[in-house]
Design a protein around this motif. Sequence first.
Motif, PDB file in Angstrom:
ATOM      1  N   GLY A   6       0.812  -1.210   0.000  1.00 35.10           N
ATOM      2  CA  GLY A   6       0.000   0.000   0.000  1.00 35.10           C
ATOM      3  C   GLY A   6       0.843   1.257   0.000  1.00 35.10           C
ATOM      4  O   GLY A   6       0.523   2.214   0.687  1.00 35.10           O
ATOM      5  N   ASP A   7       1.927   1.243  -0.784  1.00 34.02           N
ATOM      6  CA  ASP A   7       2.909   2.324  -0.730  1.00 34.02           C
ATOM      7  C   ASP A   7       2.599   3.533  -1.599  1.00 34.02           C
ATOM      8  O   ASP A   7       2.942   4.650  -1.257  1.00 34.02           O
ATOM      9  CB  ASP A   7       4.307   1.787  -1.057  1.00 34.02           C
ATOM     10  CG  ASP A   7       4.355   0.940  -2.326  1.00 34.02           C
ATOM     11  OD1 ASP A   7       3.298   0.758  -2.987  1.00 34.02           O
ATOM     12  OD2 ASP A   7       5.442   0.457  -2.667  1.00 34.02           O
ATOM     13  N   LEU A   8       1.952   3.313  -2.734  1.00 36.30           N
ATOM     14  CA  LEU A   8       1.712   4.388  -3.695  1.00 36.30           C
ATOM     15  C   LEU A   8       0.375   4.166  -4.386  1.00 36.30           C
ATOM     16  O   LEU A   8      -0.131   3.041  -4.407  1.00 36.30           O
ATOM     17  CB  LEU A   8       2.828   4.406  -4.757  1.00 36.30           C
ATOM     18  CG  LEU A   8       4.234   4.755  -4.290  1.00 36.30           C
ATOM     19  CD1 LEU A   8       5.258   4.423  -5.364  1.00 36.30           C
ATOM     20  CD2 LEU A   8       4.332   6.221  -3.901  1.00 36.30           C
ATOM     21  N   PRO A   9      -0.188   5.212  -5.003  1.00 38.43           N
ATOM     22  CA  PRO A   9      -1.400   5.005  -5.798  1.00 38.43           C
ATOM     23  C   PRO A   9      -1.122   3.995  -6.921  1.00 38.43           C
ATOM     24  O   PRO A   9      -0.035   3.991  -7.507  1.00 38.43           O
ATOM     25  CB  PRO A   9      -1.690   6.392  -6.385  1.00 38.43           C
ATOM     26  CG  PRO A   9      -0.922   7.351  -5.542  1.00 38.43           C
ATOM     27  CD  PRO A   9       0.252   6.600  -4.995  1.00 38.43           C
ATOM     28  N   HIS A  37      13.412   6.919  -6.944  1.00 43.80           N
ATOM     29  CA  HIS A  37      13.646   5.792  -6.028  1.00 43.80           C
ATOM     30  C   HIS A  37      15.075   5.274  -6.190  1.00 43.80           C
ATOM     31  O   HIS A  37      15.294   4.161  -6.681  1.00 43.80           O
ATOM     32  CB  HIS A  37      12.630   4.670  -6.298  1.00 43.80           C
ATOM     33  CG  HIS A  37      11.215   5.122  -6.156  1.00 43.80           C
ATOM     34  ND1 HIS A  37      10.596   5.250  -4.933  1.00 43.80           N
ATOM     35  CD2 HIS A  37      10.306   5.524  -7.083  1.00 43.80           C
ATOM     36  CE1 HIS A  37       9.353   5.694  -5.123  1.00 43.80           C
ATOM     37  NE2 HIS A  37       9.160   5.870  -6.402  1.00 43.80           N
ATOM     38  N   PRO A  38      16.077   6.054  -5.770  1.00 45.43           N
ATOM     39  CA  PRO A  38      17.470   5.633  -5.961  1.00 45.43           C
ATOM     40  C   PRO A  38      17.814   4.323  -5.253  1.00 45.43           C
ATOM     41  O   PRO A  38      18.734   3.628  -5.668  1.00 45.43           O
ATOM     42  CB  PRO A  38      18.287   6.802  -5.409  1.00 45.43           C
ATOM     43  CG  PRO A  38      17.350   7.634  -4.620  1.00 45.43           C
ATOM     44  CD  PRO A  38      15.973   7.370  -5.145  1.00 45.43           C
ATOM     45  N   GLN A  93       5.961   8.182  -8.925  1.00 47.38           N
ATOM     46  CA  GLN A  93       5.110   8.239  -7.726  1.00 47.38           C
ATOM     47  C   GLN A  93       3.858   7.375  -7.861  1.00 47.38           C
ATOM     48  O   GLN A  93       2.815   7.679  -7.280  1.00 47.38           O
ATOM     49  CB  GLN A  93       4.759   9.689  -7.414  1.00 47.38           C
ATOM     50  CG  GLN A  93       5.967  10.519  -7.030  1.00 47.38           C
ATOM     51  CD  GLN A  93       6.737   9.924  -5.856  1.00 47.38           C
ATOM     52  OE1 GLN A  93       6.177   9.569  -4.827  1.00 47.38           O
ATOM     53  NE2 GLN A  93       8.055   9.796  -6.013  1.00 47.38           N
ATOM     54  N   ARG A  94       4.006   6.269  -8.599  1.00 47.01           N
ATOM     55  CA  ARG A  94       2.890   5.338  -8.759  1.00 47.01           C
ATOM     56  C   ARG A  94       3.377   3.905  -8.672  1.00 47.01           C
ATOM     57  O   ARG A  94       4.531   3.597  -8.976  1.00 47.01           O
ATOM     58  CB  ARG A  94       2.221   5.538 -10.116  1.00 47.01           C
ATOM     59  CG  ARG A  94       1.493   6.852 -10.236  1.00 47.01           C
ATOM     60  CD  ARG A  94       0.457   6.771 -11.339  1.00 47.01           C
ATOM     61  NE  ARG A  94      -0.385   7.941 -11.318  1.00 47.01           N
ATOM     62  CZ  ARG A  94      -0.358   8.892 -12.221  1.00 47.01           C
ATOM     63  NH1 ARG A  94       0.479   8.818 -13.224  1.00 47.01           N
ATOM     64  NH2 ARG A  94      -1.174   9.917 -12.131  1.00 47.01           N
ATOM     65  N   ARG A  95       2.487   3.029  -8.263  1.00 46.84           N
ATOM     66  CA  ARG A  95       2.715   1.587  -8.332  1.00 46.84           C
ATOM     67  C   ARG A  95       1.972   1.100  -9.564  1.00 46.84           C
ATOM     68  O   ARG A  95       0.773   1.293  -9.696  1.00 46.84           O
ATOM     69  CB  ARG A  95       2.193   0.867  -7.086  1.00 46.84           C
ATOM     70  CG  ARG A  95       2.230  -0.652  -7.280  1.00 46.84           C
ATOM     71  CD  ARG A  95       2.140  -1.422  -6.006  1.00 46.84           C
ATOM     72  NE  ARG A  95       3.339  -1.253  -5.192  1.00 46.84           N
ATOM     73  CZ  ARG A  95       4.525  -1.821  -5.449  1.00 46.84           C
ATOM     74  NH1 ARG A  95       4.695  -2.586  -6.512  1.00 46.84           N
ATOM     75  NH2 ARG A  95       5.550  -1.619  -4.641  1.00 46.84           N
ATOM     76  N   HIS A  96       2.706   0.500 -10.476  1.00 47.56           N
ATOM     77  CA  HIS A  96       2.096  -0.056 -11.681  1.00 47.56           C
ATOM     78  C   HIS A  96       1.718  -1.511 -11.424  1.00 47.56           C
ATOM     79  O   HIS A  96       2.489  -2.264 -10.830  1.00 47.56           O
ATOM     80  CB  HIS A  96       3.078  -0.002 -12.862  1.00 47.56           C
ATOM     81  CG  HIS A  96       3.298   1.380 -13.380  1.00 47.56           C
ATOM     82  ND1 HIS A  96       2.828   1.812 -14.591  1.00 47.56           N
ATOM     83  CD2 HIS A  96       3.920   2.453 -12.831  1.00 47.56           C
ATOM     84  CE1 HIS A  96       3.158   3.073 -14.779  1.00 47.56           C
ATOM     85  NE2 HIS A  96       3.829   3.486 -13.718  1.00 47.56           N
ATOM     86  N   LEU A  97       0.545  -1.872 -11.874  1.00 47.16           N
ATOM     87  CA  LEU A  97       0.103  -3.260 -11.921  1.00 47.16           C
ATOM     88  C   LEU A  97      -0.247  -3.488 -13.371  1.00 47.16           C
ATOM     89  O   LEU A  97      -1.190  -2.884 -13.882  1.00 47.16           O
ATOM     90  CB  LEU A  97      -1.101  -3.488 -11.013  1.00 47.16           C
ATOM     91  CG  LEU A  97      -1.715  -4.893 -11.071  1.00 47.16           C
ATOM     92  CD1 LEU A  97      -0.701  -5.952 -10.633  1.00 47.16           C
ATOM     93  CD2 LEU A  97      -2.976  -4.963 -10.218  1.00 47.16           C
ATOM     94  N   GLN A  98       0.565  -4.307 -14.037  1.00 48.21           N
ATOM     95  CA  GLN A  98       0.320  -4.412 -15.464  1.00 48.21           C
ATOM     96  C   GLN A  98       0.356  -5.836 -15.966  1.00 48.21           C
ATOM     97  O   GLN A  98       1.114  -6.672 -15.502  1.00 48.21           O
ATOM     98  CB  GLN A  98       1.223  -3.504 -16.273  1.00 48.21           C
ATOM     99  CG  GLN A  98       2.687  -3.735 -16.228  1.00 48.21           C
ATOM    100  CD  GLN A  98       3.431  -2.604 -16.954  1.00 48.21           C
ATOM    101  OE1 GLN A  98       2.996  -1.449 -16.981  1.00 48.21           O
ATOM    102  NE2 GLN A  98       4.536  -2.931 -17.542  1.00 48.21           N
ATOM    103  N   ASP A  99      -0.516  -6.040 -16.940  1.00 52.00           N
ATOM    104  CA  ASP A  99      -0.517  -7.267 -17.716  1.00 52.00           C
ATOM    105  C   ASP A  99       0.379  -6.986 -18.914  1.00 52.00           C
ATOM    106  O   ASP A  99       0.183  -5.986 -19.616  1.00 52.00           O
ATOM    107  CB  ASP A  99      -1.938  -7.618 -18.167  1.00 52.00           C
ATOM    108  CG  ASP A  99      -2.803  -8.014 -16.995  1.00 52.00           C
ATOM    109  OD1 ASP A  99      -2.450  -8.978 -16.304  1.00 52.00           O
ATOM    110  OD2 ASP A  99      -3.830  -7.342 -16.757  1.00 52.00           O
ATOM    111  N   GLU A 100       1.364  -7.840 -19.109  1.00 52.89           N
ATOM    112  CA  GLU A 100       2.338  -7.636 -20.184  1.00 52.89           C
ATOM    113  C   GLU A 100       2.360  -8.834 -21.116  1.00 52.89           C
ATOM    114  O   GLU A 100       2.151  -9.968 -20.684  1.00 52.89           O
ATOM    115  CB  GLU A 100       3.754  -7.489 -19.623  1.00 52.89           C
ATOM    116  CG  GLU A 100       3.951  -6.290 -18.750  1.00 52.89           C
ATOM    117  CD  GLU A 100       5.364  -6.202 -18.191  1.00 52.89           C
ATOM    118  OE1 GLU A 100       5.696  -5.129 -17.693  1.00 52.89           O
ATOM    119  OE2 GLU A 100       6.137  -7.188 -18.232  1.00 52.89           O
TER     120      GLU A 100
END
Length: 171
Positions: A6-9, A37-38, A93-100
């Motif tokens: 639950g870290d980012l949108p 995010h270094p 500044q986002r969390r991606h959830l992706q179908d690739e």
Amino acid sequence: MIELPGDLPVIERTAVRLVVRDAQDRVLLFHTRDPDHPRLGTWWELPGGGMDPGETYAETAVRELREETGFVVTAARLGPPAWRRRASFIHRQRRHLQDEVVMTVRLDAAGPDVDGAERLDYEVEDYFGFRWWTVDEVVGSAERFYPGRLPALLPRFLAGEEIDEPFELWS
């Protein structure tokens, strides 16, 4: 159900990645980082990106390849979307959830230079190098890759195996 931090949108999308091979059978990978995010360090990744509304996998692949590399190909040069995966990672500044899906494309030239003139602003900041790798170099490398299982799955994918990869929480 996948439990995401639950870290980012969260932004959900579908994306296409490309295994770009040159005339010497080497694979193009971008050296990249996320300036926000270094702690993630650097890694090598396949070209590609998110689908625009109404695009097919092939149309996305052709567009992303042109934007990120300057290479212009037709959809007829693409292999099928035979590697399917679902992944999550943080980017900016986002969390991606992706179908690739991952597709192949072969170029006629040996190790052509990349032209990033059509890259998006964040791509210009994120990508700081590229390299043409032999498959053996990828397989034997201790570097970090995206997709994370690229060294293990690349030879199978290039041999024509269909791959349905389990979910990867990359970052």
